[in-house]
Design an enzyme around this catalytic site. Structure first.
Site, PDB file in Angstrom:
ATOM      1  N   GLY A  99       0.808  -1.210   0.000  1.00 13.74           N
ATOM      2  CA  GLY A  99       0.000   0.000   0.000  1.00 13.74           C
ATOM      3  C   GLY A  99       0.840   1.257   0.000  1.00 13.74           C
ATOM      4  O   GLY A  99       2.067   1.221   0.081  1.00 13.74           O
ATOM      5  N   ARG A 102       3.889   6.016   2.135  1.00 19.66           N
ATOM      6  CA  ARG A 102       4.293   7.405   2.367  1.00 19.66           C
ATOM      7  C   ARG A 102       3.779   8.336   1.284  1.00 19.66           C
ATOM      8  O   ARG A 102       4.257   9.457   1.157  1.00 19.66           O
ATOM      9  CB  ARG A 102       5.812   7.506   2.476  1.00 19.66           C
ATOM     10  CG  ARG A 102       6.578   6.947   1.290  1.00 19.66           C
ATOM     11  CD  ARG A 102       8.074   7.134   1.462  1.00 19.66           C
ATOM     12  NE  ARG A 102       8.809   6.502   0.376  1.00 19.66           N
ATOM     13  CZ  ARG A 102      10.104   6.697   0.149  1.00 19.66           C
ATOM     14  NH1 ARG A 102      10.783   7.513   0.923  1.00 19.66           N
ATOM     15  NH2 ARG A 102      10.707   6.075  -0.837  1.00 19.66           N
ATOM     16  N   ASP A 130       8.153   5.725   8.925  1.00 12.10           N
ATOM     17  CA  ASP A 130       7.733   7.066   9.339  1.00 12.10           C
ATOM     18  C   ASP A 130       6.915   7.811   8.288  1.00 12.10           C
ATOM     19  O   ASP A 130       6.423   8.906   8.538  1.00 12.10           O
ATOM     20  CB  ASP A 130       8.941   7.906   9.758  1.00 12.10           C
ATOM     21  CG  ASP A 130       9.975   8.083   8.644  1.00 12.10           C
ATOM     22  OD1 ASP A 130       9.658   7.771   7.477  1.00 12.10           O
ATOM     23  OD2 ASP A 130      11.100   8.521   8.948  1.00 12.10           O
ATOM     24  N   GLY A 131       6.772   7.216   7.100  1.00 12.29           N
ATOM     25  CA  GLY A 131       5.970   7.859   6.068  1.00 12.29           C
ATOM     26  C   GLY A 131       6.619   9.066   5.427  1.00 12.29           C
ATOM     27  O   GLY A 131       5.975   9.793   4.668  1.00 12.29           O
ATOM     28  N   ARG A 188      -1.297   0.330  -9.902  1.00 13.37           N
ATOM     29  CA  ARG A 188      -0.181  -0.579 -10.161  1.00 13.37           C
ATOM     30  C   ARG A 188      -0.683  -2.003 -10.356  1.00 13.37           C
ATOM     31  O   ARG A 188      -1.817  -2.324 -10.011  1.00 13.37           O
ATOM     32  CB  ARG A 188       0.782  -0.551  -8.960  1.00 13.37           C
ATOM     33  CG  ARG A 188       1.229   0.859  -8.585  1.00 13.37           C
ATOM     34  CD  ARG A 188       1.332   1.014  -7.056  1.00 13.37           C
ATOM     35  NE  ARG A 188       1.635   2.402  -6.702  1.00 13.37           N
ATOM     36  CZ  ARG A 188       2.857   2.905  -6.701  1.00 13.37           C
ATOM     37  NH1 ARG A 188       3.884   2.132  -6.992  1.00 13.37           N
ATOM     38  NH2 ARG A 188       3.061   4.170  -6.391  1.00 13.37           N
ATOM     39  N   ASP A 261       4.593  -4.099  -7.437  1.00 13.64           N
ATOM     40  CA  ASP A 261       3.922  -2.913  -6.909  1.00 13.64           C
ATOM     41  C   ASP A 261       4.539  -1.625  -7.451  1.00 13.64           C
ATOM     42  O   ASP A 261       4.037  -0.535  -7.178  1.00 13.64           O
ATOM     43  CB  ASP A 261       3.946  -2.910  -5.377  1.00 13.64           C
ATOM     44  CG  ASP A 261       5.360  -2.955  -4.814  1.00 13.64           C
ATOM     45  OD1 ASP A 261       6.034  -3.967  -5.039  1.00 13.64           O
ATOM     46  OD2 ASP A 261       5.776  -1.986  -4.154  1.00 13.64           O
TER      47      ASP A 261
END
Length: 494
Positions: A99, A102, A130-131, A188, A261
């Site tokens: 998914g 970030r 931490d994104g 994707r 992905d």
């Protein structure tokens, strides 16, 4: 509670938004807002070409609200941000749910372009990370997105990079940055794999129908595969992917992390991480320091793309309904890739029309280049300049095996003997860039930007937007890489 940004604190970018992917519903995404960075943001780089594509007003960067919004520090009026869920194969192994870890989607404009903030904070799919994105990787993605567009290669675009003094930690402490990415769609292969693997056929069908109706409408009226629209869709994706890979190989682009992905359903180059444009021509070159097995080596990219398409075919099998039809839908890749690759390579040789012996001419020069790791970009540009009337010596000087190269050059000259030289030279100069985003050029821009000097980013962008032009006075950006360039290590964190 709705997250729709209607409050007075929201920034108005002057764009109109529509539901787009969000209309598929909560099974496909999670609504959330970006996480503000604690330090004031600043502009690092921006693309006026991407701004025009979006339809932004001419003064779009003048508002502090725009800067804050494109860093994730302020909501964007009219948007309902979200992150999407997908799964995928990473380095050939099923990785399960992944998914947007970030990347946060602002939404889709009425012009049909999705706008995404990469590095805007944690999402439910961050998997403990931490994104955030760091300055170096953000500059690389920004520059390469626009460079690929300049080269005429299908790609996601990058509107801008914003930076912050907020610290994030990778191999070392670094500063945070956000890239605003733009594309018709960020869907994707992994989006399809996610719902297929979990046997959620209704969602899989809804996703496929959405993509077909939006981006591949001709598949609805096909007579191929007994009118099976899903098989026709798979074939169309295969053909776009084949054409993309042909362009990568012809220009010497190594992606570095071709997981499923990271494969665009529209045949776009997406997710610029440990990429590299070849310096010396080494077919087995591995640009990703994390790729210890060489799975994504330069010469493996076409095979990996086909393997990834096979994964997509497996994901679509519940909709296609017949394994033989699914396999047949992949067959076009095997014809489109070599056809497109040879066409691109002929153009690099100044040959507008095919003739017997062209393949041997292409393979011959690539073999000579590989034997001595001749600089890929410089060779093709010098050959173009020779065709345009220049001396052959600058090309010959690239080879130690002068006899071998001279024999090839004679064959090349004989192939052109009855062809208009000026037209051939023009085709070559339009097919062989003078400027590509070499690692050391990107590194120099990154180092300057880390000291708040963003002029190198702007200079590089200007060259890479029009890489086939001469740009007098900029020859230093088109020269051989310095010795230290070979010590640059790029990995998945890049």
């Amino acid at each position: 509670m709705s997250l729709l940004a209607e409050d007075t604190a929201a920034a108005d970018l002057g764009l109109r938004w529509k539901p787009g992917f969000r209309a598929l519903g909560p099974a496909f995404l999670t609504e959330l807002r970006p996480t503000p960075l604690p330090d004031p943001p600043y502009w690092v780089g921006h693309s006026e070409a991407a701004a025009r594509l979006l339809g932004l007003p001419a003064d779009w960067r003048q508002s502090e609200g725009t800067l804050a919004a494109l860093t994730g520090n302020l909501p964007v009026a009219g948007t309902l941000p979200f992150a999407t869920v997908y799964s995928g194969h990473q380095f050939g192994v099923w990785a399960g749910q992944l998914g947007d870890g970030r990347a946060i989607m602002l939404g889709e404009t009425e012009g049909g372009l999705e706008v995404q903030l990469k590095g805007a904070g944690r999402t439910p799919y961050s998997r403990g990370a931490d994104g955030r994105a760091v300055l170096r990787s953000s500059i690389r993605e920004f520059l390469c997105s626009e460079a690929m567009h300049g080269l005429g290669i299908p790609t996601t675009r990058a509107l801008c990079v914003t930076g912050s003094d907020a610290r994030v930690y990778r191999e070392m402490p670094e500063t945070a940055a956000v890239v605003t990415r733009v594309a018709p769609s960020f869907i994707r292969f992994g989006h399809f794999e996610h719902f297929s693997a979990s046997q959620r056929d209704a969602e899989l069908r809804a996703l496929a129908d959405y993509v077909i109706d939006r981006y591949y409408p001709d598949c609805r009226s096909t007579s191929r595969f007994n009118g099976n629209a899903y098989a026709a869709f798979l074939e169309a994706v295969s053909e776009r992917t084949a054409a993309l890979l042909a362009q990568w190989q012809a220009v010497g682009f190594c992606h570095g992390v071709m997981n499923t992905d990271n494969m665009s359903i529209l045949g776009l180059t997406i997710d610029y991480g440990p990429f590299q444009f070849l310096d010396g021509f080494d077919p087995r070159h591995i640009c990703n320091h994390s790729d210890t097995s060489g799975r994504y080596a330069f010469n493996q990219q076409p095979n990996v793309a086909y393997w990834n398409l096979f994964c997509l075919a497996q994901a679509l099998l519940p909709l296609i309904g017949d394994q033989e039809i699914a396999v047949a839908a992949l067959e076009s890749y095997k014809t489109v890739f070599p056809r497109e690759f040879e066409s691109r390579m002929r153009a690099k040789l100044g040959l507008a029309e095919p003739a017997e012996g062209d393949r041997a001419l292409i393979e011959g020069v690539l073999k000579l280049m590989a034997a001595e790791k001749v600089d890929y970009t410089i060779f093709w540009r010098r050959l173009s300049q020779h065709m345009a009337g220049g001396n052959a010596e600058p090309v010959r000087d690239l080879f130690l095996d002068r006899a071998g190269f001279d024999a090839w050059l004679l064959s090349f000259s004989e192939r052109h003997a009855q062809l208009p030289r000026a037209q051939a030279a023009d085709l070559m100069l339009r097919s062989n860039p003078k400027y590509v985003l070499r690692n050391h050029l990107g590194q120099q821009a990154i180092e300057a930007a880390s000291q708040k000097d963003f002029s190198a980013v702007a200079t590089l962008l200007a060259l890479l937007e029009t890489p086939f032009e001469e740009h007098p006075g900029a020859d230093a950006y088109a020269g051989f890489p310095p010795d230290w360039a070979s010590t640059i290590e790029i990995s998945c964190s890049s």
